[in-house]
Design a protein around this motif. Structure first.
Motif, PDB file in Angstrom:
ATOM      1  N   GLY A 198       1.309  -0.182   0.992  1.00  0.00           N
ATOM      2  CA  GLY A 198       0.414  -1.326   1.031  1.00  0.00           C
ATOM      3  C   GLY A 198      -0.969  -0.974   0.523  1.00  0.00           C
ATOM      4  N   ILE A 199      -1.741  -2.000   0.137  1.00  0.00           N
ATOM      5  CA  ILE A 199      -3.072  -1.769  -0.424  1.00  0.00           C
ATOM      6  C   ILE A 199      -4.183  -2.412   0.400  1.00  0.00           C
ATOM      7  CG2 ILE A 199      -2.164  -1.513  -2.762  1.00  0.00           C
ATOM      8  CD1 ILE A 199      -3.151  -4.359  -3.361  1.00  0.00           C
ATOM      9  N   ARG A 200      -3.839  -2.946   1.576  1.00  0.00           N
ATOM     10  CA  ARG A 200      -4.868  -3.563   2.412  1.00  0.00           C
ATOM     11  C   ARG A 200      -5.697  -2.470   3.080  1.00  0.00           C
ATOM     12  NH1 ARG A 200      -4.339  -8.855   2.760  1.00  0.00           N
ATOM     13  NH2 ARG A 200      -6.090  -8.848   4.214  1.00  0.00           N
ATOM     14  N   GLU A 201      -6.994  -2.499   2.860  1.00  0.00           N
ATOM     15  CA  GLU A 201      -7.883  -1.499   3.467  1.00  0.00           C
ATOM     16  C   GLU A 201      -8.497  -1.982   4.775  1.00  0.00           C
ATOM     17  OE1 GLU A 201     -10.687  -0.383   0.490  1.00  0.00           O
ATOM     18  OE2 GLU A 201      -9.197   0.734  -0.693  1.00  0.00           O
ATOM     19  N   ASP A 202      -8.113  -3.201   5.213  1.00  0.00           N
ATOM     20  CA  ASP A 202      -8.629  -3.705   6.489  1.00  0.00           C
ATOM     21  C   ASP A 202      -7.742  -3.311   7.659  1.00  0.00           C
ATOM     22  OD1 ASP A 202      -6.415  -5.304   6.037  1.00  0.00           O
ATOM     23  OD2 ASP A 202      -7.538  -7.161   5.763  1.00  0.00           O
ATOM     24  N   GLY A 203      -6.651  -2.592   7.369  1.00  0.00           N
ATOM     25  CA  GLY A 203      -5.759  -2.132   8.436  1.00  0.00           C
ATOM     26  C   GLY A 203      -4.840  -3.193   8.993  1.00  0.00           C
ATOM     27  N   ILE A 204      -4.877  -4.400   8.434  1.00  0.00           N
ATOM     28  CA  ILE A 204      -4.083  -5.510   8.971  1.00  0.00           C
ATOM     29  C   ILE A 204      -2.696  -5.523   8.336  1.00  0.00           C
ATOM     30  CG2 ILE A 204      -3.907  -8.015   9.192  1.00  0.00           C
ATOM     31  CD1 ILE A 204      -6.953  -8.137   9.109  1.00  0.00           C
ATOM     32  N   ASN A 205      -1.685  -5.609   9.177  1.00  0.00           N
ATOM     33  CA  ASN A 205      -0.315  -5.767   8.703  1.00  0.00           C
ATOM     34  C   ASN A 205       0.042  -7.247   8.826  1.00  0.00           C
ATOM     35  OD1 ASN A 205       2.553  -5.896   8.502  1.00  0.00           O
ATOM     36  ND2 ASN A 205       2.689  -3.717   9.011  1.00  0.00           N
ATOM     37  N   LEU A 206      -0.085  -7.967   7.713  1.00  0.00           N
ATOM     38  CA  LEU A 206       0.147  -9.414   7.751  1.00  0.00           C
ATOM     39  C   LEU A 206       1.602  -9.751   8.040  1.00  0.00           C
ATOM     40  CD1 LEU A 206      -2.005 -10.614   4.708  1.00  0.00           C
ATOM     41  CD2 LEU A 206      -2.573 -10.753   7.131  1.00  0.00           C
ATOM     42  N   ILE A 207       2.511  -8.877   7.644  1.00  0.00           N
ATOM     43  CA  ILE A 207       3.926  -9.145   7.910  1.00  0.00           C
ATOM     44  C   ILE A 207       4.189  -9.148   9.409  1.00  0.00           C
ATOM     45  CG2 ILE A 207       6.289  -8.306   7.580  1.00  0.00           C
ATOM     46  CD1 ILE A 207       5.380  -7.185   4.889  1.00  0.00           C
ATOM     47  N   GLU A 208       3.645  -8.170  10.110  1.00  0.00           N
ATOM     48  CA  GLU A 208       3.811  -8.130  11.566  1.00  0.00           C
ATOM     49  C   GLU A 208       3.176  -9.344  12.218  1.00  0.00           C
ATOM     50  OE1 GLU A 208       2.265  -4.442  12.999  1.00  0.00           O
ATOM     51  OE2 GLU A 208       4.034  -3.274  12.395  1.00  0.00           O
ATOM     52  N   LYS A 209       1.987  -9.734  11.731  1.00  0.00           N
ATOM     53  CA  LYS A 209       1.320 -10.905  12.303  1.00  0.00           C
ATOM     54  C   LYS A 209       2.153 -12.166  12.096  1.00  0.00           C
ATOM     55  CE  LYS A 209      -3.048 -11.599  12.198  1.00  0.00           C
ATOM     56  NZ  LYS A 209      -4.445 -11.850  11.770  1.00  0.00           N
ATOM     57  N   MET A 210       2.764 -12.280  10.917  1.00  0.00           N
ATOM     58  CA  MET A 210       3.583 -13.466  10.652  1.00  0.00           C
ATOM     59  C   MET A 210       4.856 -13.459  11.500  1.00  0.00           C
ATOM     60  SD  MET A 210       3.004 -13.926   6.533  1.00  0.00           S
ATOM     61  CE  MET A 210       3.781 -15.539   6.424  1.00  0.00           C
ATOM     62  N   GLU A 211       5.428 -12.301  11.703  1.00  0.00           N
ATOM     63  CA  GLU A 211       6.595 -12.205  12.593  1.00  0.00           C
ATOM     64  C   GLU A 211       6.223 -12.627  14.015  1.00  0.00           C
ATOM     65  OE1 GLU A 211       9.495  -8.741  10.819  1.00  0.00           O
ATOM     66  OE2 GLU A 211       7.626  -8.118  11.772  1.00  0.00           O
ATOM     67  N   GLU A 212       5.057 -12.198  14.467  1.00  0.00           N
ATOM     68  CA  GLU A 212       4.593 -12.563  15.811  1.00  0.00           C
ATOM     69  C   GLU A 212       4.344 -14.061  15.936  1.00  0.00           C
ATOM     70  OE1 GLU A 212       1.135 -10.164  16.256  1.00  0.00           O
ATOM     71  OE2 GLU A 212       2.256  -8.280  16.511  1.00  0.00           O
ATOM     72  N   SER A 213       4.007 -14.708  14.816  1.00  0.00           N
ATOM     73  CA  SER A 213       3.743 -16.150  14.860  1.00  0.00           C
ATOM     74  C   SER A 213       4.994 -16.986  14.612  1.00  0.00           C
ATOM     75  CB  SER A 213       2.665 -16.520  13.838  1.00  0.00           C
ATOM     76  OG  SER A 213       3.128 -16.315  12.521  1.00  0.00           O
ATOM     77  N   GLY A 214       6.161 -16.312  14.485  1.00  0.00           N
ATOM     78  CA  GLY A 214       7.417 -17.056  14.398  1.00  0.00           C
ATOM     79  C   GLY A 214       8.158 -16.986  13.082  1.00  0.00           C
ATOM     80  N   TYR A 215       7.644 -16.224  12.113  1.00  0.00           N
ATOM     81  CA  TYR A 215       8.322 -16.118  10.827  1.00  0.00           C
ATOM     82  C   TYR A 215       9.480 -15.121  10.890  1.00  0.00           C
ATOM     83  CZ  TYR A 215       4.844 -18.769   8.156  1.00  0.00           C
ATOM     84  OH  TYR A 215       4.035 -19.762   7.650  1.00  0.00           O
ATOM     85  N   THR A 216      10.592 -15.493  10.281  1.00  0.00           N
ATOM     86  CA  THR A 216      11.668 -14.563   9.985  1.00  0.00           C
ATOM     87  C   THR A 216      11.388 -13.989   8.605  1.00  0.00           C
ATOM     88  OG1 THR A 216      13.303 -15.768  11.282  1.00  0.00           O
ATOM     89  CG2 THR A 216      14.145 -14.321   9.555  1.00  0.00           C
ATOM     90  N   VAL A 217      11.411 -12.663   8.463  1.00  0.00           N
ATOM     91  CA  VAL A 217      11.069 -12.025   7.195  1.00  0.00           C
ATOM     92  C   VAL A 217      12.329 -11.462   6.555  1.00  0.00           C
ATOM     93  CG1 VAL A 217       9.610 -10.322   6.044  1.00  0.00           C
ATOM     94  CG2 VAL A 217       8.801 -11.437   8.135  1.00  0.00           C
ATOM     95  N   ILE A 218      12.531 -11.775   5.274  1.00  0.00           N
ATOM     96  CA  ILE A 218      13.688 -11.279   4.534  1.00  0.00           C
ATOM     97  C   ILE A 218      13.209 -10.591   3.258  1.00  0.00           C
ATOM     98  CG2 ILE A 218      15.249 -13.006   5.485  1.00  0.00           C
ATOM     99  CD1 ILE A 218      14.992 -14.583   2.903  1.00  0.00           C
TER     100      ILE A 218
END
Length: 446
Positions: A198-218
């Protein structure tokens, strides 16, 4: 207040409410009533009439018909920006999303200024649909910060700010998000499913955040067949960046790379799966789909890659048309925002039987036309010409593809539509008219 509006305001209150009483009042004032109709806006970026003609001649023959040819309603599209005759992808995407002329260098706003849509709503047509209770989704063969779809849900000062775009997409509330760009959603130090960090330098994992908000990730084509109507929201990340390799023919040959990643789903596969998933709920939806390879390969003056992108875009159109034919409340709109690099077909006569049997034996085309324009054959510069599919007389035509530039041009863009809402497509369609067409389909006329 109808049920969809009521549901929206309940959801807003549960999520923390409006940011101010003014925001709430403005949203209520401009929130339209859904019509109960659904729409797919298919955006084959960078495609003009010349490219569609070349694609048809190559794959279907001069007398054949592509899926694009068979879409019944058409309009001549006008692509100029507020400050430029030639559109950019982000300026054009913004104009589609908001229905207002903006500066060429704009992404979800007018330059660096916030804008309202032509209806007065404080957001894009897709945001308005979302806020009215209509389900929304985006699909892109490129990375998800690509502006054709991204401008519907994100606003930034610079198109290059892909990390901010990804963050806005992650919090947009979209029901379905399919595309590439996994590395934009992951922090540095975290390697994604597709093998890149990943290239995010803010340390945020958006995929994990989206999973926590109800997204199924494929992540893989096989996952598309497993989608269930019980899944509330879906994020599909099918490539580290893009699902294609947008380089010149010579660079791809040297690196041993294909035009498209064979392990990624095609735009048609993603779109077909998205439509089946949306239809499983029997609720109205707005799906925007972009094949980005047409634009990117053309801008690289890669004629064989561009023709593969046109082929994939046309296959996707065919799949969408099957859904439109079986669903009386679904409309298809097809529109690009410019013509990438101005391709032109240059015929050189009929191929004989031996040439058809062994096309690589043909003499290579010159590097440029007699006026100096770059000229491509089937393998790139100075290679054997393309051969068309047979015409009505069974003849195969030799041809090359010439380019006028490596930029997006005004060109000859043609918009097309099919389904119950196609009646709203005028003969002459300004780029701002895409917004109005979508709004007429999705909402009851005021």
């Amino acid at each position: 207040m109808n049920s969809l509006k009521a549901l929206f305001f309940i959801c807003v209150l549960l999520s923390g409410g409006f940011s101010s009483a003014t925001d709430e009042a403005e949203t209520k004032e401009h929130l339209a009533t859904p019509s109960g109709q659904s729409v797919v806006f298919f955006h084959p970026d960078g495609t003009g009439l010349a490219g569609w003609n070349i694609s048809r001649i190559l794959d279907n023959g001069p007398d054949g018909l592509s899926h694009w040819d068979l879409v019944p309603k058409l309009a001549i599209y006008r692509s100029h920006m507020r400050d430029h005759l030639n559109a950019s992808s982000h300026g054009g995407g913004t104009t589609h999303a908001y229905g207002v002329k903006v500066a060429r260098d704009s992404y979800g706003q007018d330059g660096k200024k916030e804008i309202r849509s032509a209806s007065g709503y404080p957001g894009s047509i897709m945001m308005e649909a979302r806020d009215a209770g209509i389900r929304i989704g985006i699909v892109n063969s490129g990375h998800l910060a690509e502006p054709g779809t991204g401008c519907m849900l994100a606003s930034v000062d610079k198109r290059s700010d892909v990390l901010a775009i990804a963050e806005q997409l992650s919090s947009s509330g979209a029901d379905l998000i399919f595309g590439g760009g996994e590395i934009f959603f992951l922090p540095t130090g975290t390697t994604g499913v597709h093998g890149q960090e990943g290239i995010r330098e803010d340390g945020i994992n958006l995929i994990e955040k989206m999973e926590e908000s109800g997204y199924t990730v494929i992540y893989h084509p096989g996952d598309l067949a497993k989608l269930s109507g019980d899944t509330t929201k879906i994020l599909g990340l099918f490539a580290a960046v893009d699902t294609y390799n947008d380089r010149t023919e010579e660079e791809l040959s040297e690196a041993g790379l294909p035009f498209y990643d064979p392990d990624a789903p095609t735009i048609g596969q993603m779109t077909d799966a998205a439509l089946k998933w949306f239809r499983s709920s029997e609720e109205p939806f707005f799906l925007m789909v972009e094949e980005e390879g047409n634009d990117n390969f053309s801008n690289k003056l890669n004629a064989p890659g561009a023709m593969e992108a046109y082929r994939r875009a046309d296959q996707a159109i065919g799949l969408i048309r099957k859904h439109v034919a079986h669903e009386e409340d679904l409309t298809l709109l097809i529109a690009a925002d410019s013509e990438a690099s101005g391709p032109s077909i240059l015929g050189s006569g009929i191929a004989d039987a031996s040439e058809v049997e062994n096309p690589e034996s043909l003499d290579p085309l010159p590097k440029v036309t007699n006026r100096g324009a770059p000229l491509d054959g089937r393998g790139g510069t100075a290679t054997a010409p393309f051969l068309s599919a047979p015409d009505a007389n069974g003849q195969h035509h030799r041809f090359g593809i010439a380019w006028i530039s490596s930029d997006d041009s005004y060109g000859s863009v043609v918009a097309r539509a099919e389904g119950p809402g196609a009646k709203h497509l005028p003969l002459n369609l300004d780029n701002t008219g895409v917004f109005h067409f979508l709004r007429r389909v999705l909402f009851i006329a005021e």
